[in-house]
Scaffold this active site. Structure first.
Site, PDB file in Angstrom:
ATOM      1  N   HIS A 192      25.319 -48.408  -6.262  1.00 12.61           N
ATOM      2  CA  HIS A 192      26.122 -49.552  -6.737  1.00 12.61           C
ATOM      3  C   HIS A 192      25.213 -50.647  -7.296  1.00 12.61           C
ATOM      4  O   HIS A 192      25.485 -51.215  -8.356  1.00 12.61           O
ATOM      5  CB  HIS A 192      26.980 -50.127  -5.596  1.00 12.61           C
ATOM      6  CG  HIS A 192      28.236 -49.354  -5.379  1.00 12.61           C
ATOM      7  ND1 HIS A 192      28.287 -48.208  -4.614  1.00 12.61           N
ATOM      8  CD2 HIS A 192      29.491 -49.549  -5.829  1.00 12.61           C
ATOM      9  CE1 HIS A 192      29.522 -47.733  -4.609  1.00 12.61           C
ATOM     10  NE2 HIS A 192      30.275 -48.528  -5.341  1.00 12.61           N
ATOM     11  N   ASN A 219      21.603 -40.590 -10.235  1.00 12.69           N
ATOM     12  CA  ASN A 219      21.670 -39.293  -9.545  1.00 12.69           C
ATOM     13  C   ASN A 219      22.061 -38.163 -10.497  1.00 12.69           C
ATOM     14  O   ASN A 219      21.302 -37.246 -10.697  1.00 12.69           O
ATOM     15  CB  ASN A 219      22.704 -39.329  -8.417  1.00 12.69           C
ATOM     16  CG  ASN A 219      22.096 -39.676  -7.070  1.00 12.69           C
ATOM     17  OD1 ASN A 219      20.882 -39.754  -6.936  1.00 12.69           O
ATOM     18  ND2 ASN A 219      22.946 -39.891  -6.082  1.00 12.69           N
ATOM     19  N   GLU A 220      23.282 -38.254 -11.018  1.00  8.53           N
ATOM     20  CA  GLU A 220      23.769 -37.151 -11.842  1.00  8.53           C
ATOM     21  C   GLU A 220      25.064 -37.498 -12.557  1.00  8.53           C
ATOM     22  O   GLU A 220      25.687 -38.525 -12.279  1.00  8.53           O
ATOM     23  CB  GLU A 220      24.015 -35.879 -11.012  1.00  8.53           C
ATOM     24  CG  GLU A 220      25.274 -35.854 -10.160  1.00  8.53           C
ATOM     25  CD  GLU A 220      25.220 -36.705  -8.920  1.00  8.53           C
ATOM     26  OE1 GLU A 220      25.897 -37.764  -8.908  1.00  8.53           O
ATOM     27  OE2 GLU A 220      24.511 -36.361  -7.968  1.00  8.53           O
ATOM     28  N   GLN A 271      33.895 -42.193 -11.189  1.00 11.91           N
ATOM     29  CA  GLN A 271      34.606 -41.040 -11.751  1.00 11.91           C
ATOM     30  C   GLN A 271      35.674 -41.518 -12.721  1.00 11.91           C
ATOM     31  O   GLN A 271      36.479 -42.378 -12.381  1.00 11.91           O
ATOM     32  CB  GLN A 271      35.250 -40.250 -10.604  1.00 11.91           C
ATOM     33  CG  GLN A 271      36.102 -39.104 -11.093  1.00 11.91           C
ATOM     34  CD  GLN A 271      36.401 -38.104  -9.991  1.00 11.91           C
ATOM     35  OE1 GLN A 271      35.508 -37.513  -9.422  1.00 11.91           O
ATOM     36  NE2 GLN A 271      37.670 -37.935  -9.692  1.00 11.91           N
ATOM     37  N   ARG A 316      32.454 -20.793 -18.067  1.00  9.76           N
ATOM     38  CA  ARG A 316      33.799 -20.840 -17.468  1.00  9.76           C
ATOM     39  C   ARG A 316      33.615 -20.965 -15.968  1.00  9.76           C
ATOM     40  O   ARG A 316      32.889 -20.180 -15.367  1.00  9.76           O
ATOM     41  CB  ARG A 316      34.592 -19.561 -17.746  1.00  9.76           C
ATOM     42  CG  ARG A 316      35.126 -19.442 -19.130  1.00  9.76           C
ATOM     43  CD  ARG A 316      35.916 -18.147 -19.258  1.00  9.76           C
ATOM     44  NE  ARG A 316      36.427 -17.989 -20.607  1.00  9.76           N
ATOM     45  CZ  ARG A 316      35.716 -17.569 -21.642  1.00  9.76           C
ATOM     46  NH1 ARG A 316      34.452 -17.247 -21.478  1.00  9.76           N
ATOM     47  NH2 ARG A 316      36.256 -17.448 -22.833  1.00  9.76           N
ATOM     48  N   ASP A 342      22.465 -44.773   0.541  1.00  4.20           N
ATOM     49  CA  ASP A 342      22.119 -44.430  -0.840  1.00  4.20           C
ATOM     50  C   ASP A 342      23.230 -44.880  -1.797  1.00  4.20           C
ATOM     51  O   ASP A 342      22.957 -45.315  -2.916  1.00  4.20           O
ATOM     52  CB  ASP A 342      21.925 -42.908  -0.966  1.00  4.20           C
ATOM     53  CG  ASP A 342      20.624 -42.443  -0.326  1.00  4.20           C
ATOM     54  OD1 ASP A 342      19.656 -43.226  -0.321  1.00  4.20           O
ATOM     55  OD2 ASP A 342      20.592 -41.302   0.179  1.00  4.20           O
ATOM     56  N   GLY A 343      24.473 -44.761  -1.330  1.00  6.94           N
ATOM     57  CA  GLY A 343      25.621 -45.170  -2.153  1.00  6.94           C
ATOM     58  C   GLY A 343      25.554 -46.661  -2.503  1.00  6.94           C
ATOM     59  O   GLY A 343      25.915 -47.062  -3.610  1.00  6.94           O
ATOM     60  N   ASP A 358      34.189 -23.919 -12.320  1.00  7.92           N
ATOM     61  CA  ASP A 358      34.728 -25.181 -11.789  1.00  7.92           C
ATOM     62  C   ASP A 358      34.124 -26.409 -12.462  1.00  7.92           C
ATOM     63  O   ASP A 358      34.775 -27.440 -12.573  1.00  7.92           O
ATOM     64  CB  ASP A 358      34.468 -25.260 -10.272  1.00  7.92           C
ATOM     65  CG  ASP A 358      35.455 -24.418  -9.486  1.00  7.92           C
ATOM     66  OD1 ASP A 358      36.287 -23.750 -10.137  1.00  7.92           O
ATOM     67  OD2 ASP A 358      35.394 -24.416  -8.244  1.00  7.92           O
ATOM     68  N   ALA A 400      30.534 -22.710  -9.375  1.00  8.33           N
ATOM     69  CA  ALA A 400      31.379 -21.509  -9.342  1.00  8.33           C
ATOM     70  C   ALA A 400      31.701 -20.968 -10.733  1.00  8.33           C
ATOM     71  O   ALA A 400      32.860 -20.985 -11.171  1.00  8.33           O
ATOM     72  CB  ALA A 400      32.671 -21.808  -8.570  1.00  8.33           C
TER      73      ALA A 400
HETATM   74  P1  NAD Z   1      27.940 -41.575  -0.422  1.00 11.05           P
HETATM   75  O1  NAD Z   1      27.210 -42.845  -0.521  1.00 11.05           O
HETATM   76  O2  NAD Z   1      28.735 -41.273   0.779  1.00 11.05           O
HETATM   77  O3  NAD Z   1      26.906 -40.416  -0.697  1.00 11.05           O
HETATM   78  C1  NAD Z   1      27.171 -39.137  -0.289  1.00 11.05           C
HETATM   79  C2  NAD Z   1      25.933 -38.583   0.387  1.00 11.05           C
HETATM   80  O4  NAD Z   1      24.964 -38.315  -0.617  1.00 11.05           O
HETATM   81  C3  NAD Z   1      25.275 -39.527   1.391  1.00 11.05           C
HETATM   82  O5  NAD Z   1      24.924 -38.785   2.540  1.00 11.05           O
HETATM   83  C4  NAD Z   1      24.033 -40.026   0.653  1.00 11.05           C
HETATM   84  O6  NAD Z   1      22.952 -40.382   1.523  1.00 11.05           O
HETATM   85  C5  NAD Z   1      23.699 -38.827  -0.172  1.00 11.05           C
HETATM   86  N1  NAD Z   1      22.894 -39.118  -1.350  1.00 11.05           N
HETATM   87  C6  NAD Z   1      23.167 -39.958  -2.373  1.00 11.05           C
HETATM   88  N2  NAD Z   1      22.156 -39.952  -3.257  1.00 11.05           N
HETATM   89  C7  NAD Z   1      21.220 -39.088  -2.755  1.00 11.05           C
HETATM   90  C8  NAD Z   1      19.975 -38.631  -3.234  1.00 11.05           C
HETATM   91  N3  NAD Z   1      19.485 -39.042  -4.395  1.00 11.05           N
HETATM   92  N4  NAD Z   1      19.303 -37.731  -2.474  1.00 11.05           N
HETATM   93  C9  NAD Z   1      19.792 -37.263  -1.311  1.00 11.05           C
HETATM   94  N5  NAD Z   1      20.976 -37.656  -0.817  1.00 11.05           N
HETATM   95  C10 NAD Z   1      21.681 -38.549  -1.547  1.00 11.05           C
HETATM   96  O7  NAD Z   1      28.951 -41.384  -1.622  1.00 11.05           O
HETATM   97  P2  NAD Z   1      28.980 -42.059  -3.015  1.00 11.05           P
HETATM   98  O8  NAD Z   1      28.701 -43.490  -2.962  1.00 11.05           O
HETATM   99  O9  NAD Z   1      30.251 -41.610  -3.665  1.00 11.05           O
HETATM  100  O10 NAD Z   1      27.730 -41.351  -3.687  1.00 11.05           O
HETATM  101  C11 NAD Z   1      27.866 -40.582  -4.795  1.00 11.05           C
HETATM  102  C12 NAD Z   1      26.895 -39.466  -4.663  1.00 11.05           C
HETATM  103  O11 NAD Z   1      27.403 -38.512  -3.743  1.00 11.05           O
HETATM  104  C13 NAD Z   1      26.781 -38.723  -5.963  1.00 11.05           C
HETATM  105  O12 NAD Z   1      25.796 -39.279  -6.790  1.00 11.05           O
HETATM  106  C14 NAD Z   1      26.471 -37.321  -5.514  1.00 11.05           C
HETATM  107  O13 NAD Z   1      25.088 -37.030  -5.609  1.00 11.05           O
HETATM  108  C15 NAD Z   1      26.877 -37.246  -4.071  1.00 11.05           C
HETATM  109  N6  NAD Z   1      27.828 -36.173  -3.921  1.00 11.05           N
HETATM  110  C16 NAD Z   1      27.429 -35.079  -3.236  1.00 11.05           C
HETATM  111  C17 NAD Z   1      28.273 -33.984  -3.117  1.00 11.05           C
HETATM  112  C18 NAD Z   1      27.775 -32.795  -2.350  1.00 11.05           C
HETATM  113  O14 NAD Z   1      26.659 -32.841  -1.826  1.00 11.05           O
HETATM  114  N7  NAD Z   1      28.558 -31.723  -2.292  1.00 11.05           N
HETATM  115  C19 NAD Z   1      29.537 -33.997  -3.687  1.00 11.05           C
HETATM  116  C20 NAD Z   1      29.923 -35.118  -4.403  1.00 11.05           C
HETATM  117  C21 NAD Z   1      29.040 -36.206  -4.525  1.00 11.05           C
END
Ligand code: NAD
Length: 267
Positions: free
Chosen positions: A51, A123-124, A226, A149, A46-47, A151, A186
């Site tokens: 990109h 994504n977000e 980021q 207030r 997915d990453g 994280d 949080a």
């Molecule tokens: P990455 O490619 O390793 O992605 C992290 C994980 O998120 C992977 O397992 C990937 O399959 C999954 N993922 C990504 N988009 C998804 C979606 N739409 N639905 C379900 N799973 C999804 O790391 P990266 O390249 O830095 O990806 C960034 C993404 O990682 C961010 O967009 C964020 O959504 C996710 N993320 C997740 C967490 C968490 O779950 N606690 C924390 C930080 C970031």
């Protein structure tokens, strides 16, 4: 003539598949065009697709994306490497539908600097304070809603609802709903400080604005990107008018993908 581009995660298996895909596609008379592709194949996870999306976000109306996963099943990367030949034949014959998913518009305004920063998230977008507790006034449609207030805060798209947002207790939202979801990280909740405590799902044309109360510098993520933004006046979120287009070659309903990814892969 159809033009393609390939985005690889750059590991051995993904690069090997990329070479195979190029041979097949060129054999079918398609042309590689890294600037103006009609279709982008993302090979990795997915990453990798995130990109690819950001690389071609300047031509979302013209480009369709498709993802092959060389690791675990992804939400955007849902084709298996063993299906490559089948996929390439379908691309060459243009045997696919295009489905569109909503995106998130992010605008960051600064106190001194005149130009704002504009981003599009698949994504977000998350907001955190670099050192201390994040304190933000949350406005919904120009009305003060709460003083947060905690994280951090995350605003996700429907297709991003299965990613970071889900880990924060957000609802899984079907990507046919043009919406955005705000989740808390949080939050401090006691007799003095209060936030709603539940994720909020906002429809298209609604606007959410975050206004700093303490400290003007913030870590803001846009998908995998980021950045530290200094001297921030406000961060605005709304459902974008732009949409991302995915090439669909076979039915793979969203809820099926949710089940296969989070519950089990058995019938
Ligand atoms: P990455 O490619 O390793 O992605 C992290 C994980 O998120 C992977 O397992 C990937 O399959 C999954 N993922 C990504 N988009 C998804 C979606 N739409 N639905 C379900 N799973 C999804 O790391 P990266 O390249 O830095 O990806 C960034 C993404 O990682 C961010 O967009 C964020 O959504 C996710 N993320 C997740 C967490 C968490 O779950 N606690 C924390 C930080 C970031």
């Amino acid at each position: 003539m159809m033009k393609y581009a390939i985005q690889s995660r750059n590991d051995k298996l993904s690069n090997q598949l990329m070479d195979e895909a190029m041979d097949y596609l060129n054999g079918f008379g398609l042309v590689q065009d890294r600037e103006e592709p009609d279709i982008v194949l993302s090979i990795g996870g997915d990453g990798t697709l995130l990109h690819a999306f950001h690389k071609y976000s300047y031509r979302l109306k013209e480009t369709a994306f498709v993802g092959i996963h060389t690791g675990h099943l992804g939400f955007y990367a849902d084709w298996k490497p063993s299906e490559l030949e089948k996929l390439v034949i379908s691309i060459a014959r243009k045997e696919y539908d295009v489905i569109e998913y909503p995106l998130l518009d992010v605008t960051i305004n600064y106190r001194e600097k005149k130009e704002s920063s504009l981003y599009l998230a698949l994504n977000e977008s998350s907001v955190k304070s670099p050192e201390v507790t994040l304190v933000m006034d949350v406005e919904l449609n120009h009305n003060h809603f709460e003083r947060f207030r905690g994280d951090g805060l995350v605003m996700s798209t429907p297709s991003g609802s299965t990613a970071y947002s889900k880990a924060l207790g957000g609802a899984v939202v079907h990507p046919s709903l043009p919406s955005m979801q705000l989740t808390e990280m949080a939050s401090i909740n006691n007799r003095v400080f209060r936030t709603v405590g539940s994720p909020l799902i906002l429809p298209a044309h609604h606007k959410c604005v975050l206004k700093p109360v303490k400290g003007p510098d913030f870590m803001v993520t846009i998908d995998h990107l980021q950045l530290l933004h200094k001297d921030v006046k406000s961060i605005e979120y709304k459902v974008s008018e732009e949409r991302v287009r995915f090439a669909r070659f076979r039915p793979f309903p969203f809820w099926r993908r949710v089940k296969d990814s989070f519950i089990d892969k058995n019938e």
